[in-house]
Design an enzyme around this catalytic site. Structure first.
Site, PDB file in Angstrom:
ATOM      1  CG  HIS A 150      40.899  48.124  40.361  1.00  0.00           C
ATOM      2  ND1 HIS A 150      40.318  47.071  41.088  1.00  0.00           N
ATOM      3  CD2 HIS A 150      40.790  48.212  38.881  1.00  0.00           C
ATOM      4  CE1 HIS A 150      39.228  47.532  40.027  1.00  0.00           C
ATOM      5  NE2 HIS A 150      39.858  47.841  38.578  1.00  0.00           N
ATOM      6  CD  GLU A 182      41.154  45.393  43.383  1.00  0.00           C
ATOM      7  OE1 GLU A 182      40.804  46.301  43.288  1.00  0.00           O
ATOM      8  OE2 GLU A 182      41.302  44.819  42.627  1.00  0.00           O
ATOM      9  NE  ARG A 242      35.803  43.402  38.723  1.00  0.00           N
ATOM     10  CZ  ARG A 242      35.541  44.965  38.504  1.00  0.00           C
ATOM     11  NH1 ARG A 242      37.399  45.263  37.494  1.00  0.00           N
ATOM     12  NH2 ARG A 242      34.977  45.648  37.886  1.00  0.00           N
TER      13      ARG A 242
END
Length: 322
Positions: A287, A268, A239
């Site tokens: 991601h 994001e 993260r």
């Protein structure tokens, strides 16, 4: 299974960026009629989100792409169930009065992407591939081998342990530290426990594998980055909030560290103004750590299972009862 031939239960599947959720599971596999709607866009405005979800009974959220705060949940009178992919989701307010269930998930895709980033950075694959396509054979970059170098693992849990095992297979010296890691646990997993300071000073490759929590938020600071070798690379598939993002951008921009492989960002999808987009010696991915066909099948088939179990009156994989 209890038969239910009443009106279809409306299901919203959010943030299906790649438009794959519908084909990854049989959404009509039970006696409970479902009316799933798949949304491939991402809403950041909460008013728009409430308007979208107001007529749905169940919401399926992909990881932590869309936050569901209590203020939003309480404005959705029909909402009876939230299903998150995986069994943790810090973006869903678990105390907002709505049942939250989850799915199983695989850790191996994140391990694989971690090593893809490490290998690509160490061997300058992005530079060499672009150079080759532009007509130049061997651009002059010289890669670094892994054998004999030091892998530092920040967080030796389910994923970190597997990352460490691959490092050992490459012939690396593997060291690890986290706030609750003990020397005995590190030894049991075949790696050397070191202090926090030693982890950053000794690592040639530093890979982050912690859960984001109040305890780990902002854990990696400018001080830690300054302590790293100027040739070292840092890889984060966990993260973004674990690392001071401004300090990381400065360390890369000043070439204080050798490079970074980053799969997670503070916003994001990534903001166009994020300085990491223009930082040197970086390899950035959107991601993708968990994004494999096998994981998507597990996520969405598991979501259907959780929905059907809830409609049967026997919820499974309960994350929170609200």
């Amino acid at each position: 299974m209890t038969s239910n031939k009443g009106p279809a239960t409306r299901v919203a599947v959010l943030d299906d960026y790649q438009a794959v959720a519908e084909r990854m599971a049989d959404w009509h596999s039970s006696e409970h009629p479902l009316d799933p709607v798949f949304f491939s866009d991402h809403l950041t405005d909460e008013e728009a989100l409430v308007e979208r979800l107001i007529d749905f009974d169940i919401v399926v959220v992909m990881r932590e792409r869309t936050p569901l705060r209590a203020e939003v949940i309480k404005r959705l009178p029909r909402l009876r169930l939230i299903v998150t992919t995986g069994m943790r989701n810090a973006a869903v307010d678990a105390g907002a009065g709505v049942l939250v269930c989850g799915t199983e998930s695989l850790g191996t895709p994140t391990v694989e992407l971690t090593w893809a980033l490490i290998l690509a950075l160490q061997r300058n694959l992005r530079i060499e591939e672009e150079s080759l396509r532009n007509g130049r054979w061997q651009s002059g970059s010289i890669g670094s081998g892994l054998a004999g170098s030091t892998l530092g693992v920040l967080g030796l849990g389910r994923i970190g342990t597997k990352v460490a095992a691959v490092g050992l297979a490459f012939g690396m010296d593997v060291i690890a530290w986290s706030q609750h890691l003990t020397p005995q646990l590190a030894r049991d997993r075949g790696v050397e426990w070191v202090s926090e300071t030693d982890l950053f000073q000794r690592s040639d490759v530093l890979s982050i594998h912690l859960q984001l929590s109040p305890r780990t938020a902002g854990l990696v600071t400018e001080r830690h980055l300054q302590a790293m070798k100027p040739t070292a690379i840092i890889v984060n598939t966990s993260r973004a909030g674990i690392v001071d993002q401004d300090a990381l951008a400065v360390a890369l921009g000043s070439r204080r560290i050798g490079g970074a492989g980053i799969d997670v960002f503070d916003t994001e999808p990534i903001a166009a103004t994020n300085p990491l987009l223009t930082a040197p010696s970086t390899l950035l991915t959107p991601h993708l750590g968990y994004v494999t066909r096998q994981n998507y099948e597990l996520f969405f088939q598991g979501a259907v299972e959780s929905i059907n179990a809830f409609l049967d009156g026997e919820p499974i994989r309960v994350v929170s009862r609200g």
